[in-house]
Design an enzyme around this catalytic site. Structure first.
Site, PDB file in Angstrom:
ATOM      1  N   LYS A  15      -6.692   1.188  -3.903  1.00  0.00           N
ATOM      2  CA  LYS A  15      -6.383   0.681  -2.561  1.00  0.00           C
ATOM      3  C   LYS A  15      -6.526   1.794  -1.529  1.00  0.00           C
ATOM      4  O   LYS A  15      -7.066   1.584  -0.435  1.00  0.00           O
ATOM      5  CB  LYS A  15      -4.971   0.080  -2.524  1.00  0.00           C
ATOM      6  CG  LYS A  15      -4.546  -0.474  -1.156  1.00  0.00           C
ATOM      7  CD  LYS A  15      -5.257  -1.763  -0.798  1.00  0.00           C
ATOM      8  CE  LYS A  15      -5.078  -2.184   0.661  1.00  0.00           C
ATOM      9  NZ  LYS A  15      -3.775  -2.757   0.987  1.00  0.00           N
ATOM     10  N   THR A  24       0.854  -1.177   0.000  1.00  0.00           N
ATOM     11  CA  THR A  24       0.000   0.000   0.000  1.00  0.00           C
ATOM     12  C   THR A  24       0.897   1.236   0.000  1.00  0.00           C
ATOM     13  O   THR A  24       1.568   1.525   0.997  1.00  0.00           O
ATOM     14  CB  THR A  24      -0.930   0.013   1.229  1.00  0.00           C
ATOM     15  OG1 THR A  24      -1.744  -1.160   1.196  1.00  0.00           O
ATOM     16  CG2 THR A  24      -1.834   1.244   1.218  1.00  0.00           C
ATOM     17  N   LYS A  40      -0.517   5.275   8.962  1.00  0.00           N
ATOM     18  CA  LYS A  40       0.196   5.154   7.684  1.00  0.00           C
ATOM     19  C   LYS A  40      -0.780   5.244   6.506  1.00  0.00           C
ATOM     20  O   LYS A  40      -0.631   6.087   5.620  1.00  0.00           O
ATOM     21  CB  LYS A  40       0.939   3.819   7.646  1.00  0.00           C
ATOM     22  CG  LYS A  40       1.653   3.537   6.337  1.00  0.00           C
ATOM     23  CD  LYS A  40       2.364   2.183   6.360  1.00  0.00           C
ATOM     24  CE  LYS A  40       1.469   1.011   6.020  1.00  0.00           C
ATOM     25  NZ  LYS A  40       1.091   0.912   4.595  1.00  0.00           N
TER      26      LYS A  40
END
Lengths: 253, 253
Positions: free
Chosen positions: A124, A48, A192
């Protein structure tokens, strides 16, 4: 034989690491593998990362004759072990063609999202935006319910059958009901991943107030020392603020 | 025969109106029906109201010998017509007993949430908190996706199959894809229902930042004149702010 030595013999290399910094190191660092792959090989980048990073990595691979498939994965460790991942993939037709045997082995579902790197990572990011927001919203709702005399077990009996449910609610709320915060997916994933989302949003001058509010709650959880706990532990932020005792916790946290 | 004249012959009366003010008028106003019901009759209060209001209404009914079942409904007009509602009910055993034939006719699922009015309304508030937040989060994500080169149709092909999905996303995102904002459930429901949630949260000193952020987006939609449109029109707030053109809309709104 280590992977660096094996690299010249690989047709495809799947990179499954934590973040862009590790990806950069693995692919383009001092011992970077891209320089060891043969032209025509493909890198499946299953991390990711920001869409801009995916585009940059694809360009640098292409400059060495290596294909890159932007291929972030969804599904967690159990699905990975069983070849049942979902992959949100974008890349050149040649990257897809070279990656096909690996995709077939790893994934149950491959979403083909276009012919350039970046779109896979963008999708994503969109998914993580919703997933993280839904976890924090579930935590907000299950603790609000407690203030209204509804315990988490009662919440869990009703809400999954109603319009307020989400995939994440059904997956994570049981951790709160049982008081088990063994990390399947940790709190620290979300600063994150929602950081990637909000950086991309800011670069596009896109105001995302709900995602931003969700991120603050995960940051507070991380600040409470819960970063390695299951991400359902974001409920402890609400419990602490409101003086509530969650199931299976010794104190009002 | 009007309902006021019929009231003395009723065993059960279901009140399905918009809000607490209308409920107050119907039950306790100048022409209020509670004073016309016979002792032992039951009122099914099927309105989304504050838990405190449900408790107050039950007490005032009880003082006249009338039972009240706190019985907010979920499912919308189609399910209502087909007797397929979900009902989140709480009240005395006697209120449940008297209400049973009506519940059986109206509902597919009755969640029995305890022996006092208020808990049904509290659970409905929890559900609405999540449902409204998920609609606004969907709108935030589908427009963020557009800034990243992902159109709403592509979003809809992927996200419902991933961990970022929600019941509301699957129900409402198609309205954005098709550009059809015919109101099934209107924007203006949410300032009301999330207002109930946040009033109750404030009274309990419960901080609900994600719900609060979602409410602001519905207020902005209402302020744009979209209050009577389908609640998926909250996406137009994001589109206007970010200069995006949603499917089926003539301009950048």
């Amino acid at each position: 034989m280590d992977i660096a030595s094996a690299a010249p013999e690989l047709d495809a290399l799947a990179v499954v690491v934590l973040n862009a910094a590790q990806t950069e190191d693995v692919l383009f660092g001092n011992e970077g593998l891209v320089s060891r792959l043969v032209p025509g090989a493909v890198v499946l980048m299953c991390v990711t990362v920001a869409p801009d990073y995916a585009r940059s990595a694809a360009e640098r691979c292409a400059s060495r004759g290596v294909h890159l498939l932007d291929a972030p994965i969804s599904g967690g460790s159990l699905k990975a072990a069983n070849g049942k991942l979902s992959i949100m993939a974008s890349g050149t037709p040649e990257a897809f063609r070279k990656a096909r045997p690996a995709l077939d082995a790893m994934a149950e579902t491959v979403f083909e999202l276009g012919d350039s790197a970046g779109t896979g990572s963008a999708m994503k990011a969109v998914n993580q935006m919703l997933a993280g927001t839904h976890i924090a919203a579930m935590a907000e709702a299950i603790t609000f319910a407690m203030t209204q005399g509804i315990d988490p077990a009662s919440f869990m009996k009703v809400i999954p059958h109603c319009a307020g449910t989400s995939w994440m609610l059904e997956n994570r709320a049981p951790h709160i009901v049982s008081g088990d915060y063994t990390a399947h997916s940790a709190v620290d994933i979300w600063p994150k991943d929602l950081g990637i989302v909000l950086d991309a949003a800011r670069a596009s001058k896109f105001a995302a107030p709900i995602t931003a509010a969700a991120l603050q709650q995960f940051l507070a959880a991380s600040g409470m020392g819960l970063g390695r706990e299951d991400d359902a532990a974001v409920a402890k932020v609400y419990a602490r603020n409101a003086g509530l005792k969650l199931p299976g916790t010794d104190t009002q946290s």
